[in-house]
Scaffold this motif. Structure first.
Motif, PDB file in Angstrom:
ATOM      1  N   PRO A 202       0.997  -1.156  -0.015  1.00 22.61           N
ATOM      2  CA  PRO A 202      -0.060  -0.041   0.035  1.00 22.61           C
ATOM      3  C   PRO A 202       0.833   1.290  -0.091  1.00 22.61           C
ATOM      4  O   PRO A 202       0.135   2.219  -0.288  1.00 22.61           O
ATOM      5  N   ARG A 203       1.982   1.167   0.345  1.00 23.02           N
ATOM      6  CA  ARG A 203       2.851   2.250   0.407  1.00 23.02           C
ATOM      7  C   ARG A 203       3.398   2.741  -0.894  1.00 23.02           C
ATOM      8  O   ARG A 203       4.025   4.009  -1.303  1.00 23.02           O
ATOM      9  N   VAL A 204       3.437   2.060  -1.888  1.00 24.70           N
ATOM     10  CA  VAL A 204       3.735   2.363  -3.376  1.00 24.70           C
ATOM     11  C   VAL A 204       2.862   2.539  -4.425  1.00 24.70           C
ATOM     12  O   VAL A 204       1.993   1.733  -4.292  1.00 24.70           O
ATOM     13  N   THR A 205       3.009   3.588  -5.104  1.00 20.23           N
ATOM     14  CA  THR A 205       2.281   3.554  -6.575  1.00 20.23           C
ATOM     15  C   THR A 205       3.246   3.442  -7.541  1.00 20.23           C
ATOM     16  O   THR A 205       4.111   3.865  -7.964  1.00 20.23           O
ATOM     17  N   ALA A 206       3.150   2.303  -8.270  1.00 20.77           N
ATOM     18  CA  ALA A 206       4.133   1.572  -9.354  1.00 20.77           C
ATOM     19  C   ALA A 206       3.784   1.707 -10.941  1.00 20.77           C
ATOM     20  O   ALA A 206       2.241   1.099 -10.887  1.00 20.77           O
ATOM     21  N   THR A 207       4.493   1.513 -11.748  1.00 20.97           N
ATOM     22  CA  THR A 207       4.262   0.932 -12.914  1.00 20.97           C
ATOM     23  C   THR A 207       5.581   0.422 -13.325  1.00 20.97           C
ATOM     24  O   THR A 207       6.451   0.467 -12.950  1.00 20.97           O
ATOM     25  N   ALA A 208       5.383  -0.290 -14.738  1.00 18.13           N
ATOM     26  CA  ALA A 208       6.424  -0.546 -15.413  1.00 18.13           C
ATOM     27  C   ALA A 208       6.733  -0.186 -16.733  1.00 18.13           C
ATOM     28  O   ALA A 208       5.457  -0.043 -17.371  1.00 18.13           O
ATOM     29  N   ILE A 209       7.739   0.219 -17.324  1.00 17.05           N
ATOM     30  CA  ILE A 209       7.754   0.879 -18.719  1.00 17.05           C
ATOM     31  C   ILE A 209       8.599  -0.221 -19.443  1.00 17.05           C
ATOM     32  O   ILE A 209      10.038  -0.470 -18.950  1.00 17.05           O
ATOM     33  N   ASP A 218      13.503  -4.847 -22.770  1.00  9.08           N
ATOM     34  CA  ASP A 218      13.634  -4.983 -21.350  1.00  9.08           C
ATOM     35  C   ASP A 218      12.443  -4.019 -20.751  1.00  9.08           C
ATOM     36  O   ASP A 218      11.666  -3.535 -21.440  1.00  9.08           O
ATOM     37  N   GLY A 219      12.733  -3.488 -19.488  1.00  8.22           N
ATOM     38  CA  GLY A 219      11.981  -2.610 -18.833  1.00  8.22           C
ATOM     39  C   GLY A 219      12.310  -2.125 -17.613  1.00  8.22           C
ATOM     40  O   GLY A 219      13.208  -2.757 -16.999  1.00  8.22           O
ATOM     41  N   PHE A 220      12.006  -1.003 -17.168  1.00  5.55           N
ATOM     42  CA  PHE A 220      12.183  -0.676 -15.848  1.00  5.55           C
ATOM     43  C   PHE A 220      10.708  -0.326 -14.778  1.00  5.55           C
ATOM     44  O   PHE A 220       9.682   0.252 -15.393  1.00  5.55           O
ATOM     45  N   VAL A 221      11.022  -0.701 -13.614  1.00  6.44           N
ATOM     46  CA  VAL A 221       9.696  -0.296 -12.663  1.00  6.44           C
ATOM     47  C   VAL A 221      10.046   1.043 -12.230  1.00  6.44           C
ATOM     48  O   VAL A 221      11.235   1.442 -11.966  1.00  6.44           O
ATOM     49  N   LEU A 222       8.825   1.729 -12.119  1.00 15.95           N
ATOM     50  CA  LEU A 222       9.013   3.242 -11.654  1.00 15.95           C
ATOM     51  C   LEU A 222       8.042   3.287 -10.363  1.00 15.95           C
ATOM     52  O   LEU A 222       6.722   2.881 -10.691  1.00 15.95           O
ATOM     53  N   ALA A 223       8.337   3.579  -9.240  1.00 14.79           N
ATOM     54  CA  ALA A 223       7.427   3.494  -8.069  1.00 14.79           C
ATOM     55  C   ALA A 223       7.821   4.837  -7.373  1.00 14.79           C
ATOM     56  O   ALA A 223       8.820   5.321  -7.063  1.00 14.79           O
ATOM     57  N   LEU A 224       6.642   5.336  -6.752  1.00  9.78           N
ATOM     58  CA  LEU A 224       6.555   6.493  -5.905  1.00  9.78           C
ATOM     59  C   LEU A 224       6.220   6.029  -4.175  1.00  9.78           C
ATOM     60  O   LEU A 224       5.291   5.332  -4.613  1.00  9.78           O
ATOM     61  N   VAL A 225       6.846   6.487  -3.486  1.00  9.03           N
ATOM     62  CA  VAL A 225       6.543   6.018  -1.989  1.00  9.03           C
ATOM     63  C   VAL A 225       5.498   6.950  -1.429  1.00  9.03           C
ATOM     64  O   VAL A 225       5.807   8.077  -1.675  1.00  9.03           O
TER      65      VAL A 225
END
Ligand code: DHB
Ligand code: MG
Length: 229
Positions: A202-209, A218-225
């Motif tokens: 619940p502490r993160v909002t995330a996506t992967a690009i 390939d790709g990377f995850v981007l997450a905001l706490v």
């Protein structure tokens, strides 16, 4: 199938937008000469990390997985004069190459390379009162990504950004029983578990690009706490 086209476009992007850079080129050359594995991010990905750090106004950066320090140079250059970067590397030989590369890039003062398994050095960092970090880049042994997420959250503040590399692997991520030899034992399953933990956290909002280019698909995850972290 399309990979040569991706690579050509990546080269076009880099040629136009990313100037030749002696310290970055030297870091790659020294890493190859020392026999380090070729896992470093591409130039256009390095620029993306730099931009994320600058857009975010990052002053404290943590990196998990130094390798030869190529991504470290990109991230450290994004810092203000009083900024600091801590990078964790399990292999003392890689760390030695990275330290030389960072010194050559004029970044020895603002970057600390800590040697040891990150699951050991992360608790030490917390005990030393390091952090919270504004931006955390996870790019170490993928098997331990679940633990790295946990420690990254402990070393975060509300608003911290977490980026994780290698989360697509040309679609291999889709296979529940899949493996990826170049991510090491259990690496792909570590990345799959990482997605599950992010989804349940619940502490993160995330996506992967997803990304294509010099590093293939390939790709990377981007997450905001979260602010209420
Ligand atoms: C590989 C690429 C990476 O970015 C990494 O962190 C590890 C391995 C690879 O393709 O082998
Ligand atoms: Mg990587």
């Amino acid at each position: 199938m399309n990979e040569p086209l991706w690579s050509a476009v990546d080269r076009y992007i880099a040629t136009h937008l990313i100037p030749e850079d002696e310290a970055l080129d030297a870091a790659l050359a020294a890493s190859a000469a020392a026999g380090l594995p070729a896992g470093a991010i591409s130039a256009s990905q390095g620029r993306l990390l730099e931009l994320l750090a600058r857009i975010h106004g990052a002053r404290r950066i943590l990196e998990l997985g130094t390798l030869g320090g190529y991504s470290t140079i990109w991230l450290a250059r994004a810092l203000p004069a009083d900024g600091r970067l801590v990078t964790l590397e399990a292999d003392p030989r890689y760390a030695e190459v990275a330290r030389a590369n960072l010194a050559n890039a004029g970044l020895a003062e603002i970057v600390q390379v800590r040697v040891g398994e990150a699951l050991q050095t992360l608790p030490e960092l917390l005990a030393d009162g390091a952090g919270p970090f504004d931006l955390i880049f996870i790019d170490a042994d993928k098997r331990n990504n679940p633990g790295y997420l946990e420690w990254s959250l402990r070393l975060s503040r509300p608003g911290s950004v977490i980026v994780a590399d290698n989360v697509v692997r040309a679609g291999a991520i889709l296979d529940p029983d899949g493996s990826d030899p170049s991510l090491g034992d259990g690496g792909l399953q570590g990345v799959r578990r990482f997605y599950e933990l992010l989804a349940a956290e619940p502490r993160v909002t995330a996506t992967a690009i997803q990304t294509v280019g010099a590093k293939g698909h390939d790709g990377f995850v981007l997450a905001l706490v979260a602010d209420d972290h």
